[in-house]
Scaffold this active site. Structure first.
Site, mmCIF file in Angstrom:
data_model
loop_
_atom_site.group_PDB
_atom_site.id
_atom_site.type_symbol
_atom_site.label_atom_id
_atom_site.label_comp_id
_atom_site.label_asym_id
_atom_site.label_seq_id
_atom_site.Cartn_x
_atom_site.Cartn_y
_atom_site.Cartn_z
ATOM 1 N N GLU A 161 46.126 46.203 53.494
ATOM 2 C CA GLU A 161 48.266 46.500 52.586
ATOM 3 C C GLU A 161 48.432 47.437 51.561
ATOM 4 O O GLU A 161 48.966 47.253 50.997
ATOM 5 C CB GLU A 161 48.728 44.241 52.383
ATOM 6 N N GLU A 268 46.216 39.754 62.951
ATOM 7 C CA GLU A 268 45.816 38.257 62.510
ATOM 8 C C GLU A 268 47.537 37.684 62.903
ATOM 9 O O GLU A 268 48.701 36.901 62.181
ATOM 10 C CB GLU A 268 46.017 38.884 60.823
HETATM 11 O O1 G3I Z 1 38.958 26.733 49.692
HETATM 12 C C1 G3I Z 1 38.576 26.648 48.168
HETATM 13 C C2 G3I Z 1 38.551 25.703 47.558
HETATM 14 O O2 G3I Z 1 36.842 24.818 48.230
HETATM 15 C C3 G3I Z 1 39.478 25.283 46.465
HETATM 16 O O3 G3I Z 1 38.811 24.054 45.573
HETATM 17 C C4 G3I Z 1 40.941 25.897 46.242
HETATM 18 C C5 G3I Z 1 41.074 26.135 44.694
HETATM 19 O O4 G3I Z 1 42.354 27.230 44.957
HETATM 20 O O5 G3I Z 1 40.488 27.294 47.283
HETATM 21 C C6 G3I Z 1 39.765 27.362 47.954
HETATM 22 O O6 G3I Z 1 40.395 28.486 48.683
HETATM 23 C C7 G3I Z 1 41.437 28.655 49.039
HETATM 24 C C8 G3I Z 1 41.200 29.514 50.556
HETATM 25 O O7 G3I Z 1 42.346 30.188 51.410
HETATM 26 C C9 G3I Z 1 40.307 28.381 51.893
HETATM 27 O O8 G3I Z 1 41.234 27.983 51.924
HETATM 28 C C10 G3I Z 1 42.733 29.773 48.540
HETATM 29 O O9 G3I Z 1 42.550 29.280 46.989
HETATM 30 C C11 G3I Z 1 43.426 30.396 49.210
HETATM 31 O O10 G3I Z 1 43.710 31.836 47.830
HETATM 32 C C12 G3I Z 1 42.755 31.036 50.100
HETATM 33 O O11 G3I Z 1 44.144 31.571 50.452
HETATM 34 C C13 G3I Z 1 43.746 32.756 51.889
HETATM 35 C C14 G3I Z 1 45.154 34.307 51.277
HETATM 36 O O12 G3I Z 1 44.938 35.003 52.376
HETATM 37 C C15 G3I Z 1 44.511 34.603 50.084
HETATM 38 O O13 G3I Z 1 42.988 34.486 50.150
HETATM 39 C C16 G3I Z 1 44.589 32.403 52.812
HETATM 40 O O14 G3I Z 1 44.043 30.813 53.698
HETATM 41 C C17 G3I Z 1 44.495 33.130 54.261
HETATM 42 O O15 G3I Z 1 44.816 32.906 55.694
HETATM 43 C C18 G3I Z 1 45.384 34.681 53.582
HETATM 44 O O16 G3I Z 1 44.854 35.794 54.407
HETATM 45 C C19 G3I Z 1 45.846 36.506 54.564
HETATM 46 C C20 G3I Z 1 45.011 37.788 55.239
HETATM 47 O O17 G3I Z 1 43.721 37.687 53.960
HETATM 48 C C21 G3I Z 1 45.999 38.586 54.792
HETATM 49 N N1 G3I Z 1 46.844 39.130 55.943
HETATM 50 C C22 G3I Z 1 48.229 37.939 55.336
HETATM 51 C C23 G3I Z 1 46.757 36.533 55.409
HETATM 52 C C24 G3I Z 1 47.966 35.715 55.078
HETATM 53 O O18 G3I Z 1 48.730 35.706 54.160
#
Ligand code: G3I
Length: 357
Positions: A161, A268
């Site tokens: 990005e 994605e």
């Molecule tokens: O699993 C942990 C949990 O144990 C913890 O307590 C909690 C505390 O914040 O965090 C949890 O992890 C989260 C993780 O997703 C798993 O669910 C993170 O906070 C959260 O930031 C993370 O979000 C991800 C996001 O990217 C940021 O990294 C999303 O799952 C993921 O689907 C999203 O994917 C992005 C791509 O990487 C880039 N393109 C867009 C796409 C959608 O936003």
């Protein structure tokens, strides 16, 4: 013996339902669809989805993933928010677990993502770190992380990005302020190439189909970085589709992207019927469903029309609707993926199958 794709397409289960406003589309979540035959057997390229450590002990997720997928992208575990700690400490154990699951089950792994504007700024603080220290730690992180999986990865999203939200230029971020706008990207690809010469190295971006200006800026960036010597090996279009975009826009972008001659990763894919921030849509569910199926079908047809060497993989962001970040975060409840919660075929699945046929 794997059924031939022609056999699969002839199977009655895969008959594409008429897209008239039939009962089937009358509810937000489609009536239970037919059994979904394995996507990895139907598509003429690797089919991927995402995985996270907490899914690795879910029997239903494992069964569906091994049934449909030939590739896996760690959804979270390879991002700096999970791998990088204070003082440039690393924790790659969660990433190791997802990579290990894929390797143990014969799935390719696509790494996501090494350098992303939205991650790492707390540690890579361009306002306080001396430039030479910043650069040395940048190189060390990339070479250590990518080198850790040398020979195990099909490819990496090396930079994620980089283009501005509206496509007018590139994102200013801690990486660009410390190492230069093109400089941080060229450097990241050079470090990744040195660490794993065999992995296909991608520049990955979203809204390339949805916003033509952003798609054009992205492709010009790829051309410029290649001229600067960046060993970019592929183009990642995230394809978080806006199903309201005009017909043909997806096809146009895919054609323009293909003209660079690089492998392309639909990296994605998802396609919610209701996008965040939009006014409530007063059309019938059937009409919205038909729009969703039409756009997914257009993307699949455009991708399948690529030469085989340019079809790197077709990846959805989550396998079943319940695996979608959109559903997890309450942004969608209207089947944004190809499979429903039970792994049965959503209407969009049929569109992909029809596109392959
Ligand atoms: O699993 C942990 C949990 O144990 C913890 O307590 C909690 C505390 O914040 O965090 C949890 O992890 C989260 C993780 O997703 C798993 O669910 C993170 O906070 C959260 O930031 C993370 O979000 C991800 C996001 O990217 C940021 O990294 C999303 O799952 C993921 O689907 C999203 O994917 C992005 C791509 O990487 C880039 N393109 C867009 C796409 C959608 O936003």
């Amino acid at each position: 013996m794997k059924p031939s794709r022609r056999d699969l397409l002839a199977a009655p289960l895969l008959a594409v339902p008429a897209l008239s406003a039939c009962d089937r589309f009358a509810s937000a979540a489609p009536a239970q669809g037919p059994e979904a035959l394995p996507l990895k057997d139907i598509l003429p390229c690797p089919f991927g989805a995402t995985g996270m450590t907490w899914q690795l002990d879910q029997a239903d997720w494992i069964a569906q993933t091994l049934k449909h997928c030939s590739q896996l992208t760690p959804e979270w575990e390879q991002k700096m928010e999970r791998t990088l700690g204070p003082g440039f400490t690393y924790d790659f154990e969660p990433s190791d677990r997802v990579v290990g699951f894929a390797r143990d089950n014969g799935l390719r792994v696509h790494g996501h993502t090494v350098i992303w504007y939205s991650q790492g700024a707390e540690v890579f603080d361009d306002a306080t770190l001396p430039r030479d220290r910043f650069a040395a730690e940048y190189d060390r992180y990339i070479s250590t992380f990518v080198g850790r999986y040398k020979g195990q990865m099909a490819g990496w999203d090396v930079v994620n990005e980089p283009v501005a939200e509206d496509g007018e230029g590139l994102r200013d971020c801690h990486w660009s302020r410390a190492l230069g706008m093109d400089g941080y990207m060229v450097r990241a690809f050079e470090q990744a190439k040195a660490a794993d010469p065999d992995a296909v190295l991608f520049l990955n971006e979203y809204n390339l189909e949805n916003i033509p200006k952003k798609g054009a800026t992205f492709l010009k960036l790829v051309e410029r970085l290649l001229k600067l010597g960046a060993p970019i090996g592929g183009i990642g279009t995230q394809s978080h589709l806006d199903i309201e975009i005009p017909a043909g826009q997806i096809t146009t972008f895919m054609r323009d992207a293909a003209s660079l001659g690089l492998p392309i990763h639909v990296s994605e894919l998802d396609f919610p019927m209701q996008r965040e921030g939009r006014m409530p849509d007063l059309r019938s569910v059937a009409d919205k469903r038909a729009q969703q199926v039409a756009r997914v079908g257009e993307l699949a047809e455009a991708f399948m029309a690529l030469p085989e060497r340019q079809r790197y993989a077709f990846t959805t962001w989550g396998l079943r609707d319940i695996d979608s970040w959109l559903v997890r975060e309450g942004k969608s409840s209207d089947s944004p993926l190809l499979l429903d919660a039970e792994g049965r075929a959503n209407p969009a699945y049929q569109a992909v199958v029809a596109a392959v046929g």
